[in-house]
Design a protein around this motif. Structure first.
Motif, short mmCIF file in Angstrom:
data_model
loop_
_atom_site.label_atom_id
_atom_site.label_comp_id
_atom_site.label_asym_id
_atom_site.label_seq_id
_atom_site.Cartn_x
_atom_site.Cartn_y
_atom_site.Cartn_z
N MET A 1 27.88 106.70 -19.25
CA MET A 1 28.49 105.72 -18.35
C MET A 1 28.32 104.29 -18.87
O MET A 1 29.23 103.47 -18.82
CB MET A 1 27.86 105.84 -16.97
CG MET A 1 28.66 105.16 -15.88
SD MET A 1 30.22 106.01 -15.58
CE MET A 1 30.83 105.07 -14.20
N LYS A 2 27.11 103.99 -19.37
CA LYS A 2 26.86 102.66 -19.91
C LYS A 2 27.74 102.38 -21.12
O LYS A 2 28.21 101.26 -21.31
CB LYS A 2 25.39 102.52 -20.29
CG LYS A 2 24.45 102.41 -19.09
CD LYS A 2 23.03 102.19 -19.55
CE LYS A 2 22.09 102.03 -18.36
NZ LYS A 2 20.69 101.81 -18.79
N LYS A 3 27.96 103.41 -21.96
CA LYS A 3 28.81 103.24 -23.14
C LYS A 3 30.24 102.93 -22.74
O LYS A 3 30.92 102.12 -23.37
CB LYS A 3 28.75 104.50 -24.00
CG LYS A 3 27.43 104.68 -24.74
CD LYS A 3 27.48 105.90 -25.65
CE LYS A 3 26.19 106.04 -26.43
NZ LYS A 3 26.22 107.22 -27.33
N LYS B 1 31.21 101.48 -19.94
CA LYS B 1 31.24 100.12 -19.42
C LYS B 1 31.25 99.10 -20.56
O LYS B 1 31.95 98.09 -20.51
CB LYS B 1 30.05 99.88 -18.50
CG LYS B 1 30.15 100.56 -17.14
CD LYS B 1 28.97 100.21 -16.27
CE LYS B 1 29.11 100.84 -14.89
NZ LYS B 1 27.94 100.52 -14.02
N LYS B 2 30.43 99.39 -21.57
CA LYS B 2 30.37 98.49 -22.72
C LYS B 2 31.70 98.45 -23.46
O LYS B 2 32.20 97.38 -23.86
CB LYS B 2 29.25 98.93 -23.66
CG LYS B 2 29.00 97.97 -24.81
CD LYS B 2 27.83 98.43 -25.65
CE LYS B 2 27.58 97.44 -26.79
NZ LYS B 2 26.42 97.87 -27.63
#
Length: 219
Positions: free
Chosen positions: A1-3, A5-6
């Protein structure tokens, strides 16, 4: 998920940067040429009419209005010669001959009309006006949305130019043309910056001569 968003953030920043670049280049073209629109030019060498397509051996409405405006300028003695620059890529498609015929019917002497058979782009038309027809001072006729780019190219090529808009009618599909022009301005700013600025032809034609003598000359 963080990837994800990034990645989304990076893509968003790239889109924003691209938008800023495109907007900046368009503003630069406009700001650097707006004073040349409808500028009264003395002793112009020629009126340059940029092609805009023909259908059934007749000029499109946009091209018709460009020719009309050029004829008015000629009759008002703004320049002694007219260059019709457009696409003559085949025997079946001769844009410049149609342009010349329309101007003659409107009262311009045939001998004062010169044809550039290889005006396939705005850049081509202007560099050929400079190098082949040896023009130094030109009055460019086209619709206003296109005029700023044409004047920018002329400026980058060392031509002294003024522009006269030929907005005599309503043209269907204009929003799409405006959108394309935004990208075309960016392309030609880059083109003027990186291109070796000389035409490929070694032929030169004097505008002091007779346009009829080179009517069908391939240049």
């Amino acid at each position: 998920m963080k990837k994800l968003k990034k990645l989304f953030l990076i893509l968003s920043l790239l889109v924003i940067c691209l938008g800023i670049i495109i907007t900046s280049l368009n503003l630069f073209v406009y700001q650097s040429t707006k004073k040349q629109v409808n500028q009264d030019m003395q002793d112009a060498d020629c009126i340059l009419v940029l092609g805009a397509g023909v259908r059934n051996n007749k000029p499109t409405p946009m091209l018709r209005d460009r020719i009309k405006e050029a004829v008015t300028l000629y009759k008002n003695k703004k320049a002694p010669k007219i260059i019709m620059s457009g696409d003559h890529s085949s025997d079946e498609y001769n844009e410049v001959a149609v342009m010349k015929s329309y101007a003659i019917k409107s009262g311009v002497p045939s001998s004062d009309i010169f044809l550039d058979h290889s005006g396939f782009s705005t850049y081509d038309s202007l560099i050929r006006a400079r190098d082949i027809f040896q023009a130094k001072k030109v009055i460019i006729v086209t619709q206003d949305y296109h005029l700023y780019r044409a004047l920018y190219i002329a400026q980058s090529l060392g031509l002294e130019a003024s522009g006269v808009p030929a907005n005599l009618s309503h043209y269907p599909g204009q929003p799409l043309r405006e959108a394309r022009e935004i990208i075309a301005r960016c392309k030609d700013v880059l083109n003027c910056f990186v291109t070796h600025q000389s035409s490929q032809s070694q032929t030169t034609i004097s505008l002091d001569g007779d346009g009829d003598q080179i009517h069908n000359q391939a240049i």
